[in-house]
Design an enzyme around this catalytic site. Structure first.
Site, PDB file in Angstrom:
ATOM      1  N   ASP A 234       0.825  -1.209   0.000  1.00 31.51           N
ATOM      2  CA  ASP A 234       0.000   0.000   0.000  1.00 31.51           C
ATOM      3  C   ASP A 234       0.858   1.257   0.000  1.00 31.51           C
ATOM      4  OD1 ASP A 234      -2.354   1.845   0.981  1.00 31.51           O
ATOM      5  OD2 ASP A 234      -3.231  -0.085   0.487  1.00 31.51           O
TER       6      ASP A 234
ATOM      7  N   HIS B 191      -3.522   5.918   3.688  1.00 28.51           N
ATOM      8  CA  HIS B 191      -4.300   4.722   3.344  1.00 28.51           C
ATOM      9  C   HIS B 191      -3.665   3.422   3.875  1.00 28.51           C
ATOM     10  CE1 HIS B 191      -5.943   1.747   0.362  1.00 28.51           C
ATOM     11  NE2 HIS B 191      -7.038   2.471   0.498  1.00 28.51           N
TER      12      HIS B 191
ATOM     13  N   SER C   4     -11.225  -1.142   0.385  1.00 24.37           N
ATOM     14  CA  SER C   4      -9.882  -0.975   0.954  1.00 24.37           C
ATOM     15  C   SER C   4      -9.827  -1.390   2.415  1.00 24.37           C
ATOM     16  CB  SER C   4      -9.458   0.489   0.863  1.00 24.37           C
ATOM     17  OG  SER C   4      -8.813   0.741  -0.350  1.00 24.37           O
TER      18      SER C   4
END
Lengths: 88, 453
Positions: free
Chosen positions: B154, B194, B384
């Site tokens: 990520d 994220h 996600s």
């Protein structure tokens, strides 16, 4: 699409130099920082990141042989990838 | 076709229906309606008659002040039933003529709750996810992720933030973490974003897993944004993961890989049918390396994407079948999103997938108040979040069940088989095989252990 991917089969221990020699690629055509990346070690399959022109020249699905001067596969796309969240 | 039939029976009968203390049945009101199978489980409902509020008002218009009369001589009654699909038109026309007490026949369409979409507030919090994943039960079984490397592919992890948000220590495996060539930075010390959310969510079910930080989405390229990478960087990352796996002793081999990313648009790909295409082509090098890593013993999970028909992400550019490339790989688990109330989130991509039709595989929880890594008050959202939640559950299983004992293909089957089925009976393209079910997994593992003993 500035760069593309090609695959090549090389006996271990494989090196980027050996791949470039096999395919007749120059340093200007290959992302040497990316290097030669093993995709499937059990099948001696590797990937390189090359310019679009070089990919078109040496690429060719399934035509790669030991001394063919051709890639095993490619040119393949190298698309951008993005996170799947948060949704917009 | 399911229908609602409005009748105006005798005032006595209307009064009886309106009196909720007096049980009445559909047969009491509407027995013998030709061509209608009455739903006896649906108690008749009295509905008021709208009437003009002022004398001289138009009795047929609703566009005026109204009073609603439940007086027995005014009110009507509604019952529910079914008419054969090939008789709908004729029956609806004939019913009022056949029975003078039939006022009208209306459709009774299926209705759904409004699905959670982008911008909606959180549905529950991460402790609800803990409860739904039965984390105490997993822990008491010794399934807490201990010793399991969990790779977060990520934007990088900020371990200090995750530790503060969880209130517990977090383990980052510095030795096995890896950066693409264009990324500098220390594992576990990247800006909060994220990837930090994904790490937090993966630790819900596997609090003792060792996080392997792989910030592929931070790779820099000309024309790219700050949070995207190239698929070639993911190939290099997977080659590194293969080295990790091969270096492990066979008896404890385990590696869980969570991927909350994908391709939103066919614009950057070769067209479908082109031999170099990624989205639809199992021979693309990334799809090959996903297959080879899974075959070597890794559990690979991908987010299904945020292109669900009810409220798709504005970046979604695939006109149909948006679960593309490795997100639909046969040797990976494709994870859809469900909220903690049990409903699929409206943005969760529906199948069929492009490499494999039966995608998504299963759903896991998202859109809950969790890490806060995406901003104050922002839920952990998107598929996600669902993907690492499921990856944590897989990592929990791996703490006692290495890949040599329970190969990845068998674990994928276990997750599908134990999933809590939703929507249509059996597999469907909204929920896949259903919602991950930790209780079912624990029970299945116990049976397996007993059989092996």
């Amino acid at each position: 699409m500035a760069e593309v991917l090609i695959t090549v089969r090389l006996p271990a221990p494989a090196t980027l130099e050996a791949a470039m020699r096999r395919l007749g690629l120059t340093e200007d055509e290959v992302d040497t920082a990316y290097g030669l990346v093993p995709v499937d070690p059990d099948r001696n399959l590797y990937v390189l990141r090359v310019t679009e022109d070089a990919g078109r020249r040496v690429g060719g699905q399934g035509t790669g042989g030991a001394d063919s001067g051709r890639a095993d596969g490619g040119p393949y796309s190298d698309p951008p990838i993005e996170p799947y969240g948060p949704p917009r | 076709m399911r229908v609602l039939i409005q009748l105006r029976p005798s005032p006595d009968l209307v009064a009886a229906v309106a009196d909720r203390s007096v049980p009445s049945t559909a047969s009491d009101v509407a027995d013998g309606l030709p061509g209608v199978v009455l739903d006896q489980s649906y108690a008749p409902v009295a509905v008021p008659r709208p009437m003009p509020a002022s004398p001289g008002g138009d009795p047929l218009s609703l566009n005026q002040p109204l009073i609603f009369s439940m007086a027995p001589q005014d009110a009507s009654v509604v019952v529910r039933g079914e008419i054969a699909d090939d008789e709908v038109t004729s029956r609806i026309a004939l019913l009022p003529a056949t029975r003078r007490d039939v006022v009208a026949v209306y459709a009774d369409p299926a209705i759904e709750t409004t699905l959670t979409c982008a911008g909606d507030p959180a549905v529950g919090d991460w402790h609800d996810v803990e409860r739904l994943l039965r984390v105490p039960d997993l822990t008491s079984e010794g399934l807490d992720g201990s010793g399991v490397p969990l790779a977060v592919i990520d934007t990088g992890i900020n371990a200090a933030y995750v530790k503060a948000a969880r209130g517990h220590d977090v383990t980052v495996d510095h030795e096995r973490s890896w950066n693409p060539a264009s990324v500098s930075g220390t594992p576990g010390d990247f800006p909060v974003d994220h990837g930090t959310m994904c790490a937090f969510d993966a630790l819900i079910a596997a609090p003792k897993a060792s996080l392997v930080d792989v910030p592929v989405l931070l790779s820099r390229r000309q024309g790219g944004s700050t949070l995207d990478g190239l698929l070639s960087d993911a190939i290099a990352a997977y080659a590194h993961l293969r080295e990790i796996l091969d270096a492990q002793p066979a008896e404890s081999r385990a590696l869980v890989v969570t991927n909350s990313w994908g391709s939103f648009s066919p614009r950057w790909d070769f067209p479908p049918g082109h031999p170099g295409n990624y989205s639809d082509n199992p021979a693309h090098p990334f799809n090959l390396i996903v297959g080879s890593l899974a075959e070597a013993g890794a559990d690979i999970l991908f987010a299904a994407g945020n292109c669900g028909t009810q409220c798709r992400d504005s970046r979604c550019a695939f006109p149909d079948r948006p679960i593309v490339g490795a997100n639909s790989h046969p040797r990976a688990l494709s994870i859809g999103g469900i909220d903690t109330a049990g409903a699929r989130v409206g943005y969760s991509s529906q199948g069929p997938g492009r490499l494999t039709a039966r995608k998504p595989d299963v759903c896991a929880y998202t859109h809950f108040a969790g890490s806060g890594a995406l901003g104050d008050g922002e839920p952990d959202s998107g598929t996600s979040a669902a993907c690492p939640v499921a990856a944590g559950l897989v990592a929990a299983v791996r703490s006692r069940w290495p890949a040599t004992v329970l190969p990845p293909a068998q674990l994928r089957t276990l997750l599908r088989r134990t999933a809590d089925d939703r929507s249509a009976v059996g597999y469907d393209h909204d929920y896949g095989y259903g919602v991950v079910d930790a209780a079912g997994i624990i029970a299945a593992l116990r049976r397996r252990a007993a059989k092996a003993a």
